[in-house]
Design a protein around this motif. Structure first.
Motif, short mmCIF file in Angstrom:
data_model
loop_
_atom_site.label_atom_id
_atom_site.label_comp_id
_atom_site.label_asym_id
_atom_site.label_seq_id
_atom_site.Cartn_x
_atom_site.Cartn_y
_atom_site.Cartn_z
N LYS A 69 -9.12 -2.37 -9.77
CA LYS A 69 -8.87 -1.04 -9.16
C LYS A 69 -7.21 -1.16 -9.35
N TYR A 70 -6.67 -0.25 -10.04
CA TYR A 70 -5.12 -0.22 -10.25
C TYR A 70 -4.50 1.14 -10.34
N PHE A 71 -3.27 1.22 -10.39
CA PHE A 71 -2.48 2.48 -10.34
C PHE A 71 -1.53 1.92 -11.18
N VAL A 72 -1.07 2.96 -12.07
CA VAL A 72 -0.07 2.67 -13.12
C VAL A 72 1.32 3.42 -12.69
N PRO A 73 2.38 2.63 -12.17
CA PRO A 73 3.61 3.24 -11.63
C PRO A 73 4.37 3.63 -12.93
N GLU A 74 5.38 4.62 -12.40
CA GLU A 74 6.25 5.12 -13.36
C GLU A 74 7.01 3.96 -14.41
#
Length: 912
Positions: A69-74
């Motif tokens: 489970k991940y989130f790609v930051p700027e």
């Protein structure tokens, strides 16, 4: 994993490891981050460099999938890439490149139009969202998720950053359940008493996407038939989705719609698959992000030159999907389906045959003696077995492709090579005389592999309807098509498709000399940024580079010209056609955006006449696998190169160095001095010209030494005069060589089977007195100029400052990569913009190492003869055997004569 069998246990347990519970980091500053619920410190942010490691206990031995489970930051707007290791080891080769995708969407599905009434391409914006993904092969070679083997006990999992930052909430060891067959789902529908939905057709235009996996997935204008929605006979309408841009495995598009009631629905698509003659384009279908049943993982779209209307289903019946009332999504993802095994087999064959080719030429050379018996079957005992095995493999692959329904024309390349291999196995004495054809056929198989992986598909619209509903015809009638053709023909006399923006006396005119894609991107940037911020209107026109000079002489030139090659600004400046940009008071501030070397070609008479747009220079590429096989170190100095070349030549391999570049010259371009010569010249503190550009300096001590060293590599070491670097690097015949750094883009796309097997580093150099190695290189590029005839010079200067700014160059570079992929990575001269383009962190560091040594090649009146006579001198020495000093001094006289002639013509100081 090699010792495991298919019967290895797959436990039904889950092991969850929280991202913030990492045990150590190396080379990065990991930071606490919020999770999806906004809880501080419940996730971990990882940088684009370095390694993070987690330790955890596995309660049961077996094979597991890994879900993150991940989130790609700027970041730099590219997908995230990581190398995954378990207990410090790579579990398999593909773990070198684990990709975490960003999610994109159109900024708006209400497309804006330009002044001429044409639809503009929608801007692509990133959807910031948490995602869950089970790790799998993004190249499509394996359709099932990766399996990782863990024994019972403590283990460590490490992620090493390749590019882009990543925030991780957690990862899990689990086993993904297998999807049920459609027959089981259908039986479940009947058991639950689901009924067909009412007759309410829902039409979803293909270009109105909700989300997509890549910003390269763009709507486009299709005028093949008036029935395409929406349609206009002469104006550009974004009326179709996908097409050639939607062809690579893993590319995914989602559409959103509202179901009016609970019930069973069918899904129909109006599509066009006119690329794979005799074959199928394959997609995987999801509803609300999930595969509804097993068969939905392979939806085949057959070939036709026309638009088709098809209901998703099997040969027996259409598939029915149960939907509740409310919002739903339909997703289609490109997949290789059953052909994934074919791709893996072909790629293995190519690598094996290229290795055999290198082994054969180690005895025969690339041009064998036709009268010599090399006895290859005795010198290479396994050669015949390799030929027979790979021939059998290729025939099996051809049978599989034809059995799957793809036409025999898709297997012609495979069968041709299979026959050659079989025949060479039976007659090994003919191998030397057929080695060139063998190499060509293996290269052709590599090209076939690239094309076979591509599964293009165009979508006009989707229909979600009740089962059995009547569907519209996909094609228009004969009379409507004929009328549309006539109207389109008549409109062609009034439409100007090279004009981007309405004519306006108050607008500054800008001419672009590249291609339509660049013009469309630039026009969008001008409208969204420059004109909106400054109020200055711009009339953009796409022209042939040869037109600029003649139009300027005729007094009909533009105010600004973009993408002019390095030699052109001084050529115009000597004719007093350009406005000196250094006369503007803030020029020094603008010039600080670039490396000092980028401005050198645009200086004339102490003033600067262009701003740099692109700057490229050589680096050294090498094949890691072959260099390791030969136990060779990467050369740091030219002495190391001289020492390495005999080792390569013992295997009949080649070191690649630019020689004569006249073969790559286009009729309208100036032949530039070889990048290899300028590299050796600058490493010796030499210069191309002296006396303020009044004379060539190639007959100086440094010039003669550089020319001698350059030509000696071709005379004494027999390097090839002209090279097809990409193809020879791909086969391994040229495992190391020097080429422009933009070759990186080509290799990334041209040779995907070499992913992870090659790198680039700074060029070899010469030791300096302080112990440092001088790695000086020359550079090339393009520039933007302002003509003296520009009516509003302040407005034109504002445009040039905007165009070369970090923000604009970055936006342009990213948009070009979005449209055309990695092969179009923009080599901007703006240093800040270059640092923000989506380079892998290690590759960018190496690029910057070389950038420290870059020089600009000065341009002078009459300098167009320098490259031409350098090439003449090179051939005089290498081909005819003349003395290097005498040859160079002979041609320097011609260079100086031309320089003097031009300086006289333009009333400039000169030397007799």
């Amino acid at each position: 994993m090699s010792g495991l069998t298919a019967s290895a246990e797959r436990p039904g347990i889950e092991v969850r490891v929280e991202g913030e519970s990492y045990t150590r980091v190396e080379g990065m500053d990991a930071a606490a981050a919020e999770d999806e619920e906004g809880r501080p410190g419940a996730a971990v942010w990882t940088d684009e460099t370095g390694t993070v490691t987690w330790e955890f206990d596995v309660p049961q031995t077996g094979l597991y999938n890994l879900q993150f489970k991940y989130f790609v930051p700027e970041g730099k707007e590219s997908d995230v890439e990581r190398e995954l290791r378990i207990d410090g080891e790579l579990p398999f080769a593909e773990a070198r490149s684990i990709v975490f995708h960003r999610v994109w969407k159109n900024e708006t599905n209400a497309f804006e139009r330009d002044e001429q009434g044409n639809d503009l391409m929608p801007a692509q914006v990133e959807v910031r969202m948490w995602q869950e993904t089970v790790l799998k092969d993004t190249t499509g070679y394996y359709t099932e998720p990766y399996l990782f083997y863990f024994t019972e006990g403590k283990h460590a999992l490490s992620l090493t950053s390749v590019k882009e930052p990543l925030t991780i909430d957690y990862f899990e060891l689990l086993n993904v359940p297998e999807e049920p067959a459609y027959a089981e789902v259908k039986a479940e529908y009947e058991a639950k008493g689901y009924r067909n939905a009412g007759s309410v057709p829902i039409k979803i235009q293909g270009e109105h996407t909700a989300r997509k996996s890549s910003p390269t997935l763009l709507p486009y204008n299709d005028r093949s038939d008036p029935a395409v929605e929406p349609f206009h006979v002469s104006k550009v309408r974004n009326n179709a989705m996908g097409g050639w841009g939607w062809r690579l495995p893993g590319q995914r598009i989602e559409w959103k719609f509202e179901a009016p009631e609970d019930g069973l629905y069918t899904i129909a698509l109006k599509f066009r698959q006119n690329y794979l003659r005799g074959g199928y384009a394959v997609r995987s279908l999801t509803i609300d992000g999930k595969l509804p049943f097993r068969e939905a993982g392979r939806i085949a779209f057959p070939y036709s030159s026309d638009w088709q209307m098809g209901v998703l289903g099997s040969d027996e019946e259409p598939y029915r999907f149960y939907l509740t009332k409310g919002t739903h999504t339909i997703g289609l993802e490109t997949t290789l389906g059953d052909m994934a095994a074919v791709i893996r087999a072909i790629e293995t064959t190519i690598l094996n045959l290229n290795a055999m080719y290198r082994e054969i030429i180690s005895y025969t050379g690339t041009v064998p003696d036709s009268f010599r018996d090399y006895q290859l079957d005795r010198r290479i005992p396994h050669m015949i077995d390799v030929f027979r095995r790979e021939s059998a493999n290729l025939y099996a692959v051809a049978d599989l492709i034809e059995g799957a329904g793809d036409g025999t024309d898709r297997t012609a390349t495979i069968k041709s090579l299979a026959y050659q291999l079989k025949d060479m196995a039976e007659r090994p004495d003919t191998v030397p005389s057929r080695i060139d054809r063998f190499k060509t056929n293996v290269g052709g198989l590599g090209d076939w592999l690239n094309s076979f992986k591509e599964q293009p598909l165009a979508i006009d619209y989707l229909l979600v309807t009740s089962p059995g509903a009547k569907l519209p015809q996909p094609e228009s009638s004969f009379f409507r098509s004929a009328a549309s053709g006539v109207r389109s023909f008549l409109a062609s006399f009034t439409e100007d498709y090279d004009e981007y923006g309405a004519e306006d006396d108050q607008a500054i005119s800008v001419w672009l000399t590249t291609a339509r894609d660049q013009a469309q991107v630039l026009k969008r940037l001008i409208d969204d940024s420059f004109t909106k911020e400054t109020g200055i209107k711009v009339s953009l026109k796409l022209v042939n580079p040869d037109v600029v000079l003649s139009a300027t002489i005729a007094g009909k030139g533009p105010d600004i010209a973009l993408q002019l090659s390095n030699e052109q600004p001084v050529n115009y400046a000597t004719r007093n056609a350009l406005q000196p940009l250094s006369d503007f008071p803030d020029f020094a501030e603008v010039a600080a955006r670039f490396h000092d070397s980028a401005l050198v070609p645009y200086e004339f008479g102490g003033r600067y006449y262009a701003l740099p747009e692109q700057q490229t220079f050589p680096v050294m590429f090498y094949r890691k696998d072959i260099m390791d096989e030969l136990k060779l170190e990467i050369p740091q100095t030219w002495d190391d190169v001289y020492e390495m070349i005999p080792t390569l030549q013992k295997q009949n391999l080649i070191f690649g160095l630019p020689g004569s570049e006249s073969a790559t010259q286009t009729p309208s371009s100036t032949l530039m001095p070889s990048s290899a010569l300028t590299m050796m010249l600058y490493q010796r503190d030499g210069t191309l010209y002296t006396d303020n550009g009044m004379k060539s300096n190639l007959d100086s001590k440094a010039g003669i030494e550089a020319f001698t060293a350059w030509t000696d590599l071709f005379v004494s070491y027999k390097l090839p005069i002209q090279i097809d670097f990409a193809n020879r690097f791909r086969t391994g015949e040229m495992p190391i060589g020097i080429a422009d750094y933009t070759m990186y883009n080509m290799l990334s796309v041209f040779a995907p089977e070499l992913k992870g097997l090659w790198e680039f580093v700074p060029v070899p150099g010469m030791p300096a007195e302080n112990g440092q190695i001088r790695r000086d290189v020359g550079s090339n590029g393009t520039g933007a100029v302002m003509f003296k005839s520009a009516k509003d010079k302040e407005a034109a200067w504002s445009f040039l400052k905007w165009w070369t700014s970090k923000e604009t160059q970055l936006a342009f570079g990213r948009q070009m990569e979005i449209r055309l992929g990695t092969s179009a990575r923009y080599p901007t001269a703006n240093l800040e913009a270059l640092s923000l383009l989506p380079w892998p962190s290690q590759d960018y560091r190496r690029l910057m190492e070389q950038f420290e040594w870059v020089h600009g090649n000065p341009e002078v009146p009459g300098g167009y003869m320098t490259g031409r006579h350098v090439d003449n001198a090179f051939r005089k020495v290498v081909v005819q055997g003349d003395d290097p000093r005498e040859a160079m001094e002979y041609y320097v006289r011609y260079m100086n004569e031309e320089i003097t002639l031009k300086r006289k013509e333009f009333n400039l100081p000169y030397e007799e």
